[in-house]
Design an enzyme around this catalytic site. Structure first.
Site, PDB file in Angstrom:
ATOM      1  N   ARG A  33       0.816  -1.212   0.000  1.00 40.09           N
ATOM      2  CA  ARG A  33       0.000   0.000   0.000  1.00 40.09           C
ATOM      3  C   ARG A  33       0.854   1.268   0.000  1.00 40.09           C
ATOM      4  O   ARG A  33       0.343   2.355  -0.305  1.00 40.09           O
ATOM      5  CB  ARG A  33      -0.931   0.021   1.213  1.00 40.09           C
ATOM      6  CG  ARG A  33      -1.959  -1.102   1.238  1.00 40.09           C
ATOM      7  CD  ARG A  33      -2.965  -0.896   2.340  1.00 40.09           C
ATOM      8  NE  ARG A  33      -3.858   0.217   2.020  1.00 40.09           N
ATOM      9  CZ  ARG A  33      -4.642   0.812   2.892  1.00 40.09           C
ATOM     10  NH1 ARG A  33      -4.632   0.442   4.166  1.00 40.09           N
ATOM     11  NH2 ARG A  33      -5.433   1.805   2.525  1.00 40.09           N
ATOM     12  N   ASP A  93      -9.240   3.448  -6.380  1.00 41.56           N
ATOM     13  CA  ASP A  93      -9.831   3.050  -5.106  1.00 41.56           C
ATOM     14  C   ASP A  93      -9.505   1.615  -4.690  1.00 41.56           C
ATOM     15  O   ASP A  93      -9.130   1.367  -3.550  1.00 41.56           O
ATOM     16  CB  ASP A  93     -11.353   3.261  -5.156  1.00 41.56           C
ATOM     17  CG  ASP A  93     -12.013   3.078  -3.801  1.00 41.56           C
ATOM     18  OD1 ASP A  93     -11.388   3.423  -2.788  1.00 41.56           O
ATOM     19  OD2 ASP A  93     -13.151   2.607  -3.754  1.00 41.56           O
ATOM     20  N   CYS A 102     -15.578  18.966  11.513  1.00 44.93           N
ATOM     21  CA  CYS A 102     -15.818  17.586  11.080  1.00 44.93           C
ATOM     22  C   CYS A 102     -15.666  16.613  12.242  1.00 44.93           C
ATOM     23  O   CYS A 102     -16.428  15.647  12.364  1.00 44.93           O
ATOM     24  CB  CYS A 102     -14.884  17.206   9.931  1.00 44.93           C
ATOM     25  SG  CYS A 102     -13.115  17.383  10.294  1.00 44.93           S
TER      26      CYS A 102
END
Length: 381
Positions: free
Chosen positions: A57, A134, A194
């Site tokens: 990743r 994605d 947020c």
């Protein structure tokens, strides 16, 4: 080859095919992101949907032979729905998050990357590349941040100056030595709206998300929804936009530049009750083209039941009773039993008492008890 000129030409071409933003990054390992992912893993904050190998990743050389640079792109999507239907008593509606409006973004972003790759092929016949949207190994957010697409906000979204965080991301690892762009400075400042409004406290601190507590993740699980999330779900049937809609950087951001992204109101805000009995075929026909369908109909149906409970929708009692009695899936029977208790009424109570005598599944029996407990609480009040 003059790679500086090629980069300019690629940027010009990207605009001609509708790519809203493009950036170039080095292919060096993402050390900071690796450390963050290791910490996330240690804390149990990962969703489980990610690539399991953290090295893959964060190190492009492990998934591509001889990387020299990465091209990142962003496509802006709408934040407001034209002619949005309004739910009302007897016709309650659910909502898919904005990232699931219109055509599945994986398809659209990949198409743009493929067009870009074809253009590069026409200029450099021996060019090699790997396209990702994605579902690839690399962390899209890390690539986009390094490429100057936007900065990583406290809500863990990439925020662009031009489009806010309402952008889809994709990238292309290449064997071409493009000069990297400069990353943008963080522009969130002291704002923490947020974090403060997250329904479940999933944003544990700036830039750190406990995915297991995130409503967006919970809407995609297939088992019984944990009690702590049921009253937080509202009428969301897929995803959650709260940390985006509250963001000051998203104020006034609403771009309708890609017709494919325009939501069909009846799909993006569907009636809830018809979802309880929708067939696999009809589900695929109605919702199969959007990204929110990727987990199948089971989570959507479960969430629709929870949403009906949220509205205490009396007109749904008969359908909920049918689900509780007839559905072969314990998750659906159990969720419907709990929902009947939330909605209330003598018909719901009688059905629960009857189901308690006939149900064999232990988990469903626990949900029936929860449903009946609502009546005990009401009686006490």
């Amino acid at each position: 080859m003059d790679y500086r000129q090629l980069k300019k030409d690629i940027i010009a071409y990207s605009k001609s095919i509708g790519i809203d933003k493009i950036g170039f990054a080095s292919s060096d390992p993402f050390i900071e992101m690796k450390n963050l992912l290791i910490r996330q893993q240690e804390l149990g904050y990962q969703s489980g949907f990610e690539e399991k190998d953290i090295d893959k990743r964060t190190d492009p050389s492990l998934i591509f032979d001889g990387p020299r640079s990465i091209i990142a792109i962003a496509l802006a999507y709408p934040s407001r729905m034209k002619d949005a239907p309004i739910g009302k008593k007897g016709e309650r509606r659910g909502i898919f998050c904005r990232a699931s409006w219109g055509i599945d973004y994986h398809i659209l972003v990949r198409e743009k990357l493929e067009q870009l790759a074809s253009y590069i092929d026409s200029r450099i016949p021996d060019a090699r590349y790997k396209l990702m949207v994605d579902t690839g190994e690399l962390v899209d957010r890390a690539v986009a941040e390094r490429a100057g697409i936007g900065w990583s906000g406290k809500n863990c979204s990439i925020i662009t100056p031009e489009f806010g965080s309402y952008v889809y991301l994709g990238e292309m690892i290449t064997n071409l030595p493009f000069e990297p762009d400069e990353p943008l400075h963080d522009q969130c400042g002291e704002c923490r709206l947020c974090i403060d409004v997250c329904p479940t406290g999933a944003l544990v601190q700036p830039g750190q998300l406990n995915a297991q507590k995130c409503i967006a993740f919970q809407t995609q699980t297939k088992g019984l929804l944990a009690d702590e999330f049921r009253d937080k779900l509202g009428n969301r049937i897929y995803g959650c936009d709260t940390c985006q809609t509250i963001c000051p950087k998203n104020k006034g951001m609403d771009y309708h530049v890609h017709p494919e992204m325009e939501p069909s109101p009846e799909i993006a805000k569907p009636l809830l009750q018809p979802l309880l009995s929708i067939s696999n075929r009809d589900f695929k026909e109605q919702f199969g083209g959007i990204s929110g369908s990727w987990r199948g109909k089971k989570p959507i149906q479960r969430n629709a039941i929870v949403a009906l409970a949220h509205f205490k929708e009396k007109s749904a009692v008969k359908e909920l009773i049918e689900v509780m009695k007839e559905d072969i899936r314990p998750v659906m029977r159990g969720t419907a039993a709990w929902a009947l208790g939330k909605v209330g009424g003598s018909e719901a109570k009688e059905a629960l008492l009857e189901a308690e005598k006939e149900e064999q599944d232990e988990e469903v029996l626990q949900e029936i008890k929860k449903g009946l407990d609502f009546f005990t609480i009401k009686d006490e009040v």
